[in-house]
Design a protein around this motif. Sequence first.
Motif, PDB file in Angstrom:
ATOM      1  N   LYS A 131      46.214  50.595   9.695  1.00 39.23           N
ATOM      2  CA  LYS A 131      46.721  49.295   9.313  1.00 39.23           C
ATOM      3  C   LYS A 131      45.383  48.517   8.982  1.00 39.23           C
ATOM      4  O   LYS A 131      44.680  48.213   9.869  1.00 39.23           O
ATOM      5  N   PRO A 132      45.388  47.967   7.516  1.00 41.57           N
ATOM      6  CA  PRO A 132      44.175  47.308   7.098  1.00 41.57           C
ATOM      7  C   PRO A 132      43.765  46.134   8.174  1.00 41.57           C
ATOM      8  O   PRO A 132      42.700  46.051   8.507  1.00 41.57           O
ATOM      9  N   LYS A 133      44.583  45.408   8.798  1.00 43.23           N
ATOM     10  CA  LYS A 133      44.427  44.201   9.485  1.00 43.23           C
ATOM     11  C   LYS A 133      43.908  44.695  10.914  1.00 43.23           C
ATOM     12  O   LYS A 133      43.249  43.894  11.492  1.00 43.23           O
ATOM     13  N   ASN A 134      44.005  46.150  11.201  1.00 37.81           N
ATOM     14  CA  ASN A 134      43.531  46.503  12.445  1.00 37.81           C
ATOM     15  C   ASN A 134      42.214  47.154  12.258  1.00 37.81           C
ATOM     16  O   ASN A 134      41.644  47.805  13.274  1.00 37.81           O
ATOM     17  N   SER A 177      40.268  47.322   2.535  1.00 33.28           N
ATOM     18  CA  SER A 177      41.050  46.934   3.515  1.00 33.28           C
ATOM     19  C   SER A 177      41.484  45.385   3.488  1.00 33.28           C
ATOM     20  O   SER A 177      42.409  44.954   3.569  1.00 33.28           O
ATOM     21  N   ALA A 178      40.324  44.894   3.383  1.00 35.16           N
ATOM     22  CA  ALA A 178      40.505  43.249   3.090  1.00 35.16           C
ATOM     23  C   ALA A 178      41.311  42.770   1.928  1.00 35.16           C
ATOM     24  O   ALA A 178      42.197  42.309   1.686  1.00 35.16           O
ATOM     25  N   TRP A 179      41.023  43.431   0.543  1.00 29.35           N
ATOM     26  CA  TRP A 179      41.717  43.519  -0.485  1.00 29.35           C
ATOM     27  C   TRP A 179      43.412  44.008  -0.490  1.00 29.35           C
ATOM     28  O   TRP A 179      44.455  43.126  -0.620  1.00 29.35           O
ATOM     29  N   ALA A 180      43.469  44.972   0.521  1.00 29.40           N
ATOM     30  CA  ALA A 180      45.238  45.407   0.922  1.00 29.40           C
ATOM     31  C   ALA A 180      45.622  44.202   1.710  1.00 29.40           C
ATOM     32  O   ALA A 180      47.073  43.985   1.501  1.00 29.40           O
ATOM     33  N   ILE A 181      45.004  43.621   2.473  1.00 29.24           N
ATOM     34  CA  ILE A 181      45.509  42.450   3.269  1.00 29.24           C
ATOM     35  C   ILE A 181      46.199  41.326   2.367  1.00 29.24           C
ATOM     36  O   ILE A 181      47.215  40.873   2.456  1.00 29.24           O
ATOM     37  N   ILE A 187      51.578  50.971  -0.981  1.00 27.31           N
ATOM     38  CA  ILE A 187      50.934  52.041  -0.153  1.00 27.31           C
ATOM     39  C   ILE A 187      49.557  52.677  -0.943  1.00 27.31           C
ATOM     40  O   ILE A 187      49.765  52.882  -2.045  1.00 27.31           O
ATOM     41  N   ILE A 188      48.583  52.681   0.067  1.00 29.27           N
ATOM     42  CA  ILE A 188      47.423  53.388  -0.389  1.00 29.27           C
ATOM     43  C   ILE A 188      47.260  54.814   0.343  1.00 29.27           C
ATOM     44  O   ILE A 188      47.502  54.691   1.622  1.00 29.27           O
ATOM     45  N   ILE A 205      49.672  44.997   1.733  1.00 25.72           N
ATOM     46  CA  ILE A 205      49.524  46.523   1.838  1.00 25.72           C
ATOM     47  C   ILE A 205      49.592  46.468   3.372  1.00 25.72           C
ATOM     48  O   ILE A 205      48.553  46.459   3.895  1.00 25.72           O
ATOM     49  N   GLU A 206      50.477  47.247   3.906  1.00 28.84           N
ATOM     50  CA  GLU A 206      50.673  47.357   5.432  1.00 28.84           C
ATOM     51  C   GLU A 206      49.928  48.475   5.924  1.00 28.84           C
ATOM     52  O   GLU A 206      49.261  48.363   6.947  1.00 28.84           O
ATOM     53  N   ILE A 207      49.725  49.655   5.377  1.00 27.56           N
ATOM     54  CA  ILE A 207      49.240  50.869   5.652  1.00 27.56           C
ATOM     55  C   ILE A 207      48.308  51.430   4.811  1.00 27.56           C
ATOM     56  O   ILE A 207      48.515  51.569   3.556  1.00 27.56           O
ATOM     57  N   ILE A 208      47.243  52.087   5.266  1.00 29.50           N
ATOM     58  CA  ILE A 208      46.421  53.061   4.514  1.00 29.50           C
ATOM     59  C   ILE A 208      46.531  54.422   4.924  1.00 29.50           C
ATOM     60  O   ILE A 208      46.315  54.432   6.349  1.00 29.50           O
TER      61      ILE A 208
END
Length: 245
Positions: free
Chosen positions: A70-73, A183-187, A161-162, A191-194
């Motif tokens: 999870k990008p935020k994690n 991950s920062a861009w995904a947030i 999703i990535i 985008i919830e998960i990679i």
Amino acid sequence: MSLPWLNITDPFPSVNNLVDPDPEVPGLIAISTEISAEQLKRAYSQGIFPWYSDSQPILWWSPNPRMVLKPKNLKLSKSLKKEIKHILVDNDWEIRVDDDFHATILACAKQPRKGQNGTWITHAIMHAYGELHEQGFAHSVEVFFQRKRVGGLYCVNLGSIIFGESMFSHQKNASKLALAALSAWAIQNDIEIIDCQQETEHLTSMGGSPIERVNFIHHLEKHCGKKSPNWLFNKYALSHWLNHQ
């Protein structure tokens, strides 16, 4: 049950409530002799990915559980955040998206990996993912120092999703910088998960965690059909991590 051999246009077996065809090789669900961009798109949308070596046929996998980030994690060390602060004001450092996808995947193929002889990124893999890139479904995030590509990663994007594929690093922390920017861009793009595919100590240390395959498939069904974001970002995406964590 025996492992199905697939032609390039054959459908993949459903992974919903799947019992492994070969219990001695958990997660291996099918085999084929060819691989194509269209086949890859179908596979990813169903929670399946290829992983094999030059001496093998193409092996298709859907492990349970599934490793995701999870990008935020994402976990970054204090020293790496200090390095990010420096990089943001140092013109010698750049992060580019899709500058040279083919050079990036080749660098990933040549990256030495502990406990591995050779690479699963074969010529057939590079060709198929290269076609995905030309179609706008595969991307590279590349780290440059003094105009030299020193690290990066490549991935697949379907909807929101990535699917992370591989990284390389020719300079300390270069691949981590690519992942941090992604991950920062995904947030920023909700985008919830990679997808990280399989559990490793390194991914766990970076904040990855396993989820049940049924939950992963549910996430795919919900997010793969959405509109994909624009892949436009640079090193300044890293500033997210100076204000968070």
